[in-house]
Scaffold this motif. Structure first.
Motif, mmCIF file in Angstrom:
data_model
loop_
_atom_site.group_PDB
_atom_site.id
_atom_site.type_symbol
_atom_site.label_atom_id
_atom_site.label_comp_id
_atom_site.label_asym_id
_atom_site.label_seq_id
_atom_site.Cartn_x
_atom_site.Cartn_y
_atom_site.Cartn_z
ATOM 1 N N GLU A 51 2.004 17.970 -13.523
ATOM 2 C CA GLU A 51 1.025 18.544 -14.458
ATOM 3 C C GLU A 51 0.927 17.778 -15.769
ATOM 4 O OE1 GLU A 51 1.572 22.722 -15.060
ATOM 5 O OE2 GLU A 51 1.698 23.119 -12.913
ATOM 6 N N ASP A 52 2.029 17.204 -16.212
ATOM 7 C CA ASP A 52 2.006 16.520 -17.510
ATOM 8 C C ASP A 52 1.550 15.063 -17.423
ATOM 9 O OD1 ASP A 52 4.348 15.859 -16.148
ATOM 10 O OD2 ASP A 52 5.528 15.653 -17.977
ATOM 11 N N THR A 53 1.156 14.596 -16.244
ATOM 12 C CA THR A 53 0.659 13.228 -16.099
ATOM 13 C C THR A 53 -0.758 13.159 -16.657
ATOM 14 O OG1 THR A 53 1.986 12.808 -14.142
ATOM 15 C CG2 THR A 53 0.075 11.401 -14.461
ATOM 16 N N LYS A 54 -0.975 12.229 -17.569
ATOM 17 C CA LYS A 54 -2.294 12.059 -18.190
ATOM 18 C C LYS A 54 -3.142 11.023 -17.464
ATOM 19 C CE LYS A 54 -1.240 14.860 -21.558
ATOM 20 N NZ LYS A 54 -1.159 16.208 -21.085
ATOM 21 N N SER A 55 -2.480 9.998 -16.890
ATOM 22 C CA SER A 55 -3.228 8.939 -16.207
ATOM 23 C C SER A 55 -2.365 8.327 -15.111
ATOM 24 C CB SER A 55 -3.661 7.855 -17.197
ATOM 25 O OG SER A 55 -2.592 6.983 -17.466
ATOM 26 N N PRO A 56 -2.992 7.623 -14.177
ATOM 27 C CA PRO A 56 -2.216 6.984 -13.117
ATOM 28 C C PRO A 56 -1.287 5.895 -13.633
ATOM 29 C CG PRO A 56 -4.521 6.343 -12.972
ATOM 30 C CD PRO A 56 -4.423 7.418 -14.009
ATOM 31 N N ALA A 57 -1.483 5.434 -14.856
ATOM 32 C CA ALA A 57 -0.627 4.395 -15.428
ATOM 33 C C ALA A 57 0.821 4.860 -15.565
ATOM 34 C CB ALA A 57 -1.164 3.958 -16.789
ATOM 35 N N ARG A 58 1.047 6.142 -15.382
ATOM 36 C CA ARG A 58 2.415 6.658 -15.459
ATOM 37 C C ARG A 58 3.308 6.011 -14.405
ATOM 38 N NH1 ARG A 58 4.318 12.999 -15.776
ATOM 39 N NH2 ARG A 58 6.442 12.537 -16.412
ATOM 40 N N ILE A 59 2.741 5.498 -13.328
ATOM 41 C CA ILE A 59 3.571 4.859 -12.302
ATOM 42 C C ILE A 59 4.301 3.633 -12.845
ATOM 43 C CG2 ILE A 59 2.149 5.693 -10.398
ATOM 44 C CD1 ILE A 59 1.193 2.752 -10.028
ATOM 45 N N ASP A 60 3.818 3.086 -13.960
ATOM 46 C CA ASP A 60 4.460 1.913 -14.559
ATOM 47 C C ASP A 60 5.677 2.291 -15.396
ATOM 48 O OD1 ASP A 60 2.543 0.285 -13.383
ATOM 49 O OD2 ASP A 60 1.199 0.460 -15.102
ATOM 50 N N GLU A 61 5.850 3.598 -15.651
ATOM 51 C CA GLU A 61 6.998 4.080 -16.407
ATOM 52 C C GLU A 61 8.156 4.340 -15.453
ATOM 53 O OE1 GLU A 61 5.729 7.645 -18.405
ATOM 54 O OE2 GLU A 61 3.964 6.666 -19.242
ATOM 55 N N ALA A 62 9.344 4.429 -16.014
ATOM 56 C CA ALA A 62 10.510 4.803 -15.203
ATOM 57 C C ALA A 62 10.373 6.263 -14.801
ATOM 58 C CB ALA A 62 11.790 4.596 -16.004
ATOM 59 N N LEU A 112 0.829 -1.207 0.000
ATOM 60 C CA LEU A 112 0.000 0.000 0.000
ATOM 61 C C LEU A 112 0.863 1.256 0.000
ATOM 62 C CD1 LEU A 112 -2.710 1.493 0.240
ATOM 63 C CD2 LEU A 112 -2.589 1.121 2.708
ATOM 64 N N LEU A 113 1.894 1.287 0.821
ATOM 65 C CA LEU A 113 2.734 2.480 0.899
ATOM 66 C C LEU A 113 3.406 2.771 -0.434
ATOM 67 C CD1 LEU A 113 3.924 4.799 2.533
ATOM 68 C CD2 LEU A 113 5.715 3.226 3.295
ATOM 69 N N ASP A 114 3.927 1.746 -1.097
ATOM 70 C CA ASP A 114 4.585 1.941 -2.389
ATOM 71 C C ASP A 114 3.612 2.540 -3.407
ATOM 72 O OD1 ASP A 114 6.686 0.718 -1.125
ATOM 73 O OD2 ASP A 114 6.809 -0.988 -2.501
ATOM 74 N N LEU A 115 2.444 1.963 -3.484
ATOM 75 C CA LEU A 115 1.457 2.439 -4.443
ATOM 76 C C LEU A 115 1.006 3.855 -4.103
ATOM 77 C CD1 LEU A 115 0.210 1.256 -6.962
ATOM 78 C CD2 LEU A 115 -1.620 0.319 -5.577
ATOM 79 N N THR A 116 0.862 4.143 -2.834
ATOM 80 C CA THR A 116 0.460 5.483 -2.400
ATOM 81 C C THR A 116 1.500 6.522 -2.803
ATOM 82 O OG1 THR A 116 -0.742 4.560 -0.519
ATOM 83 C CG2 THR A 116 -0.164 6.889 -0.393
ATOM 84 N N ILE A 117 2.770 6.225 -2.556
ATOM 85 C CA ILE A 117 3.845 7.158 -2.901
ATOM 86 C C ILE A 117 3.873 7.412 -4.399
ATOM 87 C CG2 ILE A 117 6.368 7.415 -3.030
ATOM 88 C CD1 ILE A 117 6.425 5.912 -0.289
ATOM 89 N N GLU A 118 3.836 6.334 -5.176
ATOM 90 C CA GLU A 118 3.912 6.491 -6.635
ATOM 91 C C GLU A 118 2.707 7.246 -7.186
ATOM 92 O OE1 GLU A 118 4.487 2.581 -8.264
ATOM 93 O OE2 GLU A 118 6.621 2.598 -7.808
ATOM 94 N N LEU A 119 1.510 6.898 -6.744
ATOM 95 C CA LEU A 119 0.315 7.569 -7.254
ATOM 96 C C LEU A 119 0.283 9.042 -6.849
ATOM 97 C CD1 LEU A 119 -2.386 4.801 -6.806
ATOM 98 C CD2 LEU A 119 -1.621 5.824 -8.964
ATOM 99 N N ALA A 120 0.643 9.333 -5.614
ATOM 100 C CA ALA A 120 0.653 10.733 -5.174
ATOM 101 C C ALA A 120 1.693 11.526 -5.968
ATOM 102 C CB ALA A 120 0.932 10.808 -3.680
ATOM 103 N N TRP A 121 2.833 10.911 -6.218
ATOM 104 C CA TRP A 121 3.897 11.592 -6.966
ATOM 105 C C TRP A 121 3.429 11.951 -8.365
ATOM 106 C CZ3 TRP A 121 9.368 11.438 -5.309
ATOM 107 C CH2 TRP A 121 10.205 12.129 -6.178
ATOM 108 N N VAL A 122 2.949 10.948 -9.108
ATOM 109 C CA VAL A 122 2.566 11.225 -10.504
ATOM 110 C C VAL A 122 1.322 12.109 -10.581
ATOM 111 C CG1 VAL A 122 3.683 9.151 -11.402
ATOM 112 C CG2 VAL A 122 1.244 9.093 -10.885
ATOM 113 N N ALA A 123 0.462 12.034 -9.577
ATOM 114 C CA ALA A 123 -0.741 12.877 -9.574
ATOM 115 C C ALA A 123 -0.385 14.353 -9.472
ATOM 116 C CB ALA A 123 -1.676 12.479 -8.438
ATOM 117 N N GLN A 124 0.738 14.661 -8.862
ATOM 118 C CA GLN A 124 1.156 16.047 -8.684
ATOM 119 C C GLN A 124 1.882 16.629 -9.892
ATOM 120 O OE1 GLN A 124 0.280 18.035 -6.006
ATOM 121 N NE2 GLN A 124 -1.035 16.258 -5.807
#
Length: 129
Positions: free
Chosen positions: A51-62, A37-49
């Protein structure tokens, strides 16, 4: 990860990115339910912040969110603590004495100046423990 945890995470991330519906985030998170849960929370919060993130799937990218989950370089606490002059910095807020005294009264914002003499926790840190 429990259903409740997944729902709370989806709601939190949706607050950061209202254009990402909770239901869609739940589906996305559900596909990664075996991740901590913590890993997913960190990654999702990071990419959500970002501006150029289009979707949460960005966490799967480097990206730097991966390093945040793995853990960054350890902080050299001796280097940080070595920069604090325990005689001249306030034990309450760690701000230098010369920046805090008002008219020589010794009153600093909401507290009296107290010189730090060693590496003890501040009174505010003690009350949190």
């Amino acid at each position: 990860m429990s259903r409740n945890e997944a729902e709370r995470l989806a709601q939190a991330i949706s607050c950061l990115r209202p254009e990402w519906p909770v239901a869609s985030l739940l589906t996305f998170i559900g596909k990664r339910k075996n991740r901590p849960l913590l890993d997913l929370t960190i990654e999702l919060a990071w990419v959500a912040q970002l501006e150029d993130t289009k979707s949460p799937a960005r966490i799967d990218e480097a990206g730097p969110w991966k390093a945040a989950v793995r853990g960054a370089e350890p902080v050299n606490t001796s280097a940080v603590l070595g920069s604090i002059d325990f005689e001249a910095d306030c034990a309450e807020c760690l701000k230098p004495r010369e920046h805090l005294w008002h008219g020589g009264t010794g009153t600093i914002h909401d507290h009296e100046f107290a010189a730090r003499r060693d590496n003890q926790p501040t009174p505010r840190q003690e009350t949190r423990a």
